[in-house]
Every structure is written in structure tokens, then in C-alpha cells.
Design a protein around this motif. Structure first.
Motif, PDB file in Angstrom:
ATOM      1  N   GLU A   3       0.949  -1.299  -0.246  1.00  0.00           N
ATOM      2  CA  GLU A   3      -0.131   0.016   0.059  1.00  0.00           C
ATOM      3  C   GLU A   3       0.866   1.276  -0.018  1.00  0.00           C
ATOM      4  O   GLU A   3       0.715   2.154  -0.672  1.00  0.00           O
ATOM      5  CB  GLU A   3      -0.931   0.092   1.386  1.00  0.00           C
ATOM      6  N   VAL A   4       1.877   1.315   0.639  1.00  0.00           N
ATOM      7  CA  VAL A   4       2.840   2.395   0.947  1.00  0.00           C
ATOM      8  C   VAL A   4       3.500   2.660  -0.357  1.00  0.00           C
ATOM      9  O   VAL A   4       3.519   3.776  -0.867  1.00  0.00           O
ATOM     10  CB  VAL A   4       3.897   2.174   2.078  1.00  0.00           C
ATOM     11  N   ALA A   5       3.817   1.517  -1.035  1.00  0.00           N
ATOM     12  CA  ALA A   5       4.713   1.716  -2.438  1.00  0.00           C
ATOM     13  C   ALA A   5       3.879   2.348  -3.433  1.00  0.00           C
ATOM     14  O   ALA A   5       4.527   3.255  -4.307  1.00  0.00           O
ATOM     15  CB  ALA A   5       4.938   0.244  -2.836  1.00  0.00           C
ATOM     16  N   ALA A   6       2.601   2.202  -3.323  1.00  0.00           N
ATOM     17  CA  ALA A   6       1.844   2.900  -4.252  1.00  0.00           C
ATOM     18  C   ALA A   6       1.905   4.306  -4.374  1.00  0.00           C
ATOM     19  O   ALA A   6       1.855   5.109  -5.337  1.00  0.00           O
ATOM     20  CB  ALA A   6       0.321   2.600  -3.974  1.00  0.00           C
ATOM     21  N   ASP A   7       2.303   5.144  -3.081  1.00  0.00           N
ATOM     22  CA  ASP A   7       2.575   6.506  -3.071  1.00  0.00           C
ATOM     23  C   ASP A   7       4.165   6.748  -3.641  1.00  0.00           C
ATOM     24  O   ASP A   7       4.459   7.898  -3.530  1.00  0.00           O
ATOM     25  CB  ASP A   7       2.477   6.832  -1.566  1.00  0.00           C
ATOM     26  N   TYR A   8       4.739   5.803  -3.941  1.00  0.00           N
ATOM     27  CA  TYR A   8       6.395   6.057  -4.498  1.00  0.00           C
ATOM     28  C   TYR A   8       6.453   5.446  -5.694  1.00  0.00           C
ATOM     29  O   TYR A   8       7.338   4.329  -5.875  1.00  0.00           O
ATOM     30  CB  TYR A   8       7.217   5.460  -3.307  1.00  0.00           C
ATOM     31  N   PRO A   9       5.772   5.945  -6.773  1.00  0.00           N
ATOM     32  CA  PRO A   9       5.836   5.092  -8.059  1.00  0.00           C
ATOM     33  C   PRO A   9       7.446   5.157  -8.603  1.00  0.00           C
ATOM     34  O   PRO A   9       7.566   4.029  -9.461  1.00  0.00           O
ATOM     35  CB  PRO A   9       4.888   5.979  -8.985  1.00  0.00           C
ATOM     36  N   GLU A  10       8.147   5.922  -8.258  1.00  0.00           N
ATOM     37  CA  GLU A  10       9.496   6.046  -8.843  1.00  0.00           C
ATOM     38  C   GLU A  10      10.323   4.880  -8.026  1.00  0.00           C
ATOM     39  O   GLU A  10      11.634   4.416  -8.385  1.00  0.00           O
ATOM     40  CB  GLU A  10      10.136   7.239  -8.375  1.00  0.00           C
ATOM     41  N   VAL A  11       9.844   4.319  -7.005  1.00  0.00           N
ATOM     42  CA  VAL A  11      10.832   3.229  -6.227  1.00  0.00           C
ATOM     43  C   VAL A  11      10.448   1.825  -6.492  1.00  0.00           C
ATOM     44  O   VAL A  11       9.191   1.534  -6.629  1.00  0.00           O
ATOM     45  CB  VAL A  11      10.492   3.584  -4.616  1.00  0.00           C
ATOM     46  N   THR A  12      11.306   0.832  -7.012  1.00  0.00           N
ATOM     47  CA  THR A  12      10.950  -0.495  -7.591  1.00  0.00           C
ATOM     48  C   THR A  12      10.947  -1.244  -6.026  1.00  0.00           C
ATOM     49  O   THR A  12      11.946  -1.123  -4.981  1.00  0.00           O
ATOM     50  CB  THR A  12      12.347  -0.944  -8.206  1.00  0.00           C
ATOM     51  N   LEU A  13       9.933  -1.751  -5.683  1.00  0.00           N
ATOM     52  CA  LEU A  13       9.717  -2.652  -4.532  1.00  0.00           C
ATOM     53  C   LEU A  13       9.602  -4.161  -5.057  1.00  0.00           C
ATOM     54  O   LEU A  13       9.182  -4.748  -5.884  1.00  0.00           O
ATOM     55  CB  LEU A  13       8.408  -2.416  -3.887  1.00  0.00           C
ATOM     56  N   THR A  14      10.611  -4.843  -4.210  1.00  0.00           N
ATOM     57  CA  THR A  14      10.663  -6.343  -4.418  1.00  0.00           C
ATOM     58  C   THR A  14      10.387  -6.904  -3.008  1.00  0.00           C
ATOM     59  O   THR A  14      10.789  -6.380  -1.886  1.00  0.00           O
ATOM     60  CB  THR A  14      12.107  -6.765  -4.670  1.00  0.00           C
ATOM     61  N   HIS A  15       9.754  -8.210  -2.724  1.00  0.00           N
ATOM     62  CA  HIS A  15       9.695  -8.789  -1.561  1.00  0.00           C
ATOM     63  C   HIS A  15      10.675 -10.023  -1.538  1.00  0.00           C
ATOM     64  O   HIS A  15      10.617 -10.569  -2.492  1.00  0.00           O
ATOM     65  CB  HIS A  15       8.153  -9.294  -1.245  1.00  0.00           C
ATOM     66  N   MET A  16      11.167 -10.161  -0.381  1.00  0.00           N
ATOM     67  CA  MET A  16      12.120 -11.250  -0.217  1.00  0.00           C
ATOM     68  C   MET A  16      11.981 -12.122   0.912  1.00  0.00           C
ATOM     69  O   MET A  16      11.882 -11.398   2.048  1.00  0.00           O
ATOM     70  CB  MET A  16      13.755 -10.801  -0.413  1.00  0.00           C
ATOM     71  N   LEU A  17      12.030 -13.324   0.967  1.00  0.00           N
ATOM     72  CA  LEU A  17      11.908 -14.000   2.418  1.00  0.00           C
ATOM     73  C   LEU A  17      13.128 -13.803   3.185  1.00  0.00           C
ATOM     74  O   LEU A  17      14.365 -13.793   2.516  1.00  0.00           O
ATOM     75  CB  LEU A  17      11.634 -15.636   2.022  1.00  0.00           C
TER      76      LEU A  17
END
Ligand code: NAD
Length: 360
Positions: A211-225
Motif C-alpha cells: 500500500e505504501v509503495a503505491a505512493d512512491y511510483p519511482e521506487v522499485t519494490l521487491t519482496h524477499m523471504l
């Protein structure tokens, strides 16, 4: 601009390294037209000697009223320093916990950067060290397993211990926002670390971070275990920019990340609150074994002061200048004893501070 800095020299090498960081801040002030006003605050063993407690209410108030806090280190040697004859809540390190709590510091930042000139100290294979790395671990500091309810009881005649890991969405949101804000000042890449294949708290973590990532379109988000992250840190550390994670995972991963840099005297850190106030300190301790000898490496504290410029004062250009001066000093072969290598020039703590000032 004017900035009020609460300065906490503390114990051991604290006063020496903080003096060098102040020198560097003053040079930045001169060069870029800022005024840093310092108020000294007692914390740790020196505060016990002067006031009977490791952090007095007045000291905390001064820190709260400042724009940022710069800390050296606190603590002495158990069995040598009389502070350790006191009950645990009155010992030097209790002051550290009290100031972190008192200032509402919920975000811990630990950068791990591999300097070209210090690659030999990196414990990883040469082929991996060659690529270098530049990351920051953003760790949630006041929630999760370390702050949950715990108990040890007998269940059906068997001793059983329970710890609870709780996060609410607000706690996750505020640390995620910090991580994305930090990413915007860096390479705009966040890897959020969780254990969402097992833990409910991690599944909520992932949802809120998205949800937070949606406010930062310039930032690439990846999830990692988290288990994969522990492996990737030693396999391919160059892939990381900002690692965002919860308290216990961050505790372990930030130590792993700092270990692969190989040099304890170089590691800065910051702890941030909801607003702009932050506490900036080296990752190492008070090093009582080398205190008062002018041989401590002040770079971790100087780099912490650079983080203060960047994150509490929004002085990115000035922070860049300090970091560039540290790089230049290393390129020029100037070293304190802990990072000394053949063919370089060895200087003391104050000599290193001077050398960095000359390059700003
Ligand atoms: P330490 O980090 O103080 O020292 C570990 C080793 O690294 C020592 O050999 C020391 O000489 C060396 N070292 C540390 N910083 C250095 C620097 N800037 N330049 C050159 N060499 C450096 O850890 P420790 O010995 O486990 O702890 C000493 C005291 O510091 C204890 O009382 C401990 O509780 C306290 N401590 C305080 C903090 C803090 O203030 N945040 C953190 C860790 C430990």
C-alpha cells in the motif's frame, strides 16, 4: 541555516570521536554557510558519575528540544568500572535504551558500504567483493518479538516458554514510509524482507508495504523471504539498496551486512523518530581498550554526522561532501591503525578528522 545539535560524547573513545565529528560539522558549516550550535549532554558512565543515573530527565529534555542528537558511545569494562556494580537499570547501557525510548526512535538505519580501498578486509570471495556494495538496512526498532508478551510456565508438567510477535498496520506503515523516503534519497530500490510464507505478521507486513509503495511510483519494490535474504547478502550483496524489515530480522541482517564490510570503525548508524529528530551514532562501542590514546577511528562517527545532515536537516549536498571527503582520504592512503595497510600513512584520531576536513 541554524541547527541545534545535542552532543553526547559518552565514555571511552566517545569524547575523541565526537570531537572529530564536530570538527567536520564546523567545516561543513563554514563551507556551506550553516551554524551548528552544540549542547553537551551527559549519558552513560559519565552521567552516573555526575548525576547518579545513566540519563537524567534534564539530559533527555535537552535531547528532545534539539534538532538532532550526535552520540559517541557509552560503557566501560565489567569488573573494572564501578558502574557495573550497580543494578542493571542504573548501568551505562541502560541510558542508551532510555534515550532511544524517550525520543520515540522507531527506525534504525545501518548502512553497509564497501570502500574500494578496504576491499581486502571484506571476508567475501574476491569475485563478489569486486562488485562492491552500498546498502542500508532499515529496521523497525520498537515492535515485534522483542516487545511482545512473554512467559515461561509449566504446561502439563513441561516447562514451556512463549514469546509473541505482534505488529499493527500503523507500526508497519510508518517504518515503510521511512524506508521509501530513504530510497528516494538513494537508488530508489526497496527490498522488503519478511517470512510471509509462514507468519501472519509478515503477511500483514507485505500488504501494508505494498500500500505504501503505491505512493512512491519511482521506487522499485521487491519482496524477499528472510532466509533467502540472509543467503543473498553473502552471495550477491550488490543487488541491495534499501532493505526494509521488522525488528528481529533486522537485528540479524544488519549485523550480517555490517560484517561483510570488514571494518568496525567505519560503520555509521541512525535511529529516527516520527518527525525529523534522529539520534546518530557509530555502530561500534566505547572501545575502552584504546580510549584516550588518540588512535580510535573517527570515521563511523563522522559518517553518522553525515547521516544527520541528510536525514534530520535535509542537507543532502553537505552530506555528499562529507562522504566524498571520507572516500578521498582513503584513496589518498590515509589510515587509522585499525584499517592500516602496507604503503599507507598512519594517522591518529584527530589526524584523521583533520585530513577529512581538508578534503571538504
Ligand atoms: P567495541 O565496539 O567497543 O570494541 C570492539 C573492538 O573494536 C575493540 O578491540 C576496540 O578497540 C575496537 N574498536 C571499536 N571501535 C573502534 C574504533 N572506532 N576505532 C578503532 N577500533 C575500534 O565493543 P566491546 O568491546 O564489546 O564494548 C566495549 C564497551 O562499549 C562495553 O561497555 C559495551 O557495553 C559498550 N558498547 C556501547 C555501544 C554503544 O554505545 N552504542 C555499543 C556496543 C558496545
Amino acid at each position: 541555516m541554524n541547527f541545534n545539535v545535542a552532543v553526547i560524547p559518552g565514555d571511552g573513545i566517545g569524547p575523541e570521536i565526537v570531537a572529530e565529528a564536530r570538527k567536520v560539522l564546523d567545516k561543513v558549516g563554514q563551507k556551506f554557510g550553516h551554524n551548528f550550535n552544540y549542547t553537551e549532554v551527559l549519558l552513560g558512565g559519565v552521567s552516573i558519575d555526575a548525576c547518579g543515573v545513566p540519563l537524567s530527565d534534564e539530559a533527555l529534555e535537552t535531547a528532545k528540544k534539539s534538532d538532532a542528537v550526535l552520540l559517541g558511545a557509552v560503557g566501560g569494562v565489567v569488573g573494572v568500572d564501578k558502574w557495573y556494580e550497580l543494578p542493571p537499570h542504573l548501568r551505562p547501557e541502560a541510558g542508551l535504551l532510555a534515550i532511544r525510548k524517550g525520543l520515540g526512535l522507531f527506525a534504525n538505519l545501518r548502512p553497509a558500504y564497501l570502500y574500494n580501498e578496504l576491499k581486502a578486509a571484506c571476508p567475501l570471495k574476491e569475485s563478489i567483493a569486486e562488485a562492491g556494495f552500498d546498502m542500508v538496512v532499515v529496521r523497525e526498532l520498537t515492535g515485534g518479538l522483542y516487545f511482545g508478551e512473554r512467559k515461561t510456565e509449566e504446561v502439563d508438567g513441561v516447562l514451556t516458554a512463549t514469546d509473541t510477535l505482534t505488529y499493527n498496520e500503523n507500526e508497519i506503515r510508518r517504518i515503510a514510509i521511512k524506508a521509501f523516503e530513504i530510497a528516494m534519497k538513494r537508488n530508489k530500490n526497496v527490498i522488503s524482507v519478511d517470512k510471509a510464507n509462514v507468519l501472519d505478521s509478515s503477511r500483514l507486513w507485505k500488504k501494508v508495504v505494498n500500500e505504501v509503495a503505491a505512493d512512491y511510483p519511482e521506487v522499485t519494490l521487491t519482496h524477499m523471504l528472510v532466509d533467502n535474504c540472509a543467503m543473498q547478502l553473502v552471495k550477491d550483496p550488490a543487488q541491495f539498496d534499501v532493505i526494509l524489515t521488522e525488528n528481529m530480522f533486522g537485528d540479524i541482517l544488519s549485523d550480517e551486512a555490517s560484517m561483510i564490510t570488514g571494518s568496525i570503525g567505519m560503520l555509521s548508524s541512525a535511529s529516527l523518530s516520527e518527525g525529523k529528530l534522529g539520534l546518530y551514532e557509530p555502530s561500534h562501542g566505547a572501545a575502552p581498550d584504546i580510549a584516550g590514546k588518540d588512535i580510535a577511528n573517527p570515521i563511523a562517527t563522522i559518517l553518522s554526522a553525515a547521516m544527520m545532515l541528510r536525514y534530520s536537516f535535509d542537507l543532502d549536498k553537505e552530506a555528499d561532501a562529507v562522504e566524498a571527503a571520507v572516500k578521498k582520504v582513503l584513496e589518498d592512503g590515509i589510515r587509522t591503525g585499525d584499517i592500516m595497510s602496507e604503503g599507507c600513512t598512519q594517522v591518529g584520531c584527530s589526524g584523521m578528522g583533520d585530513a577529512i576536513c581538508e578534503r571538504i
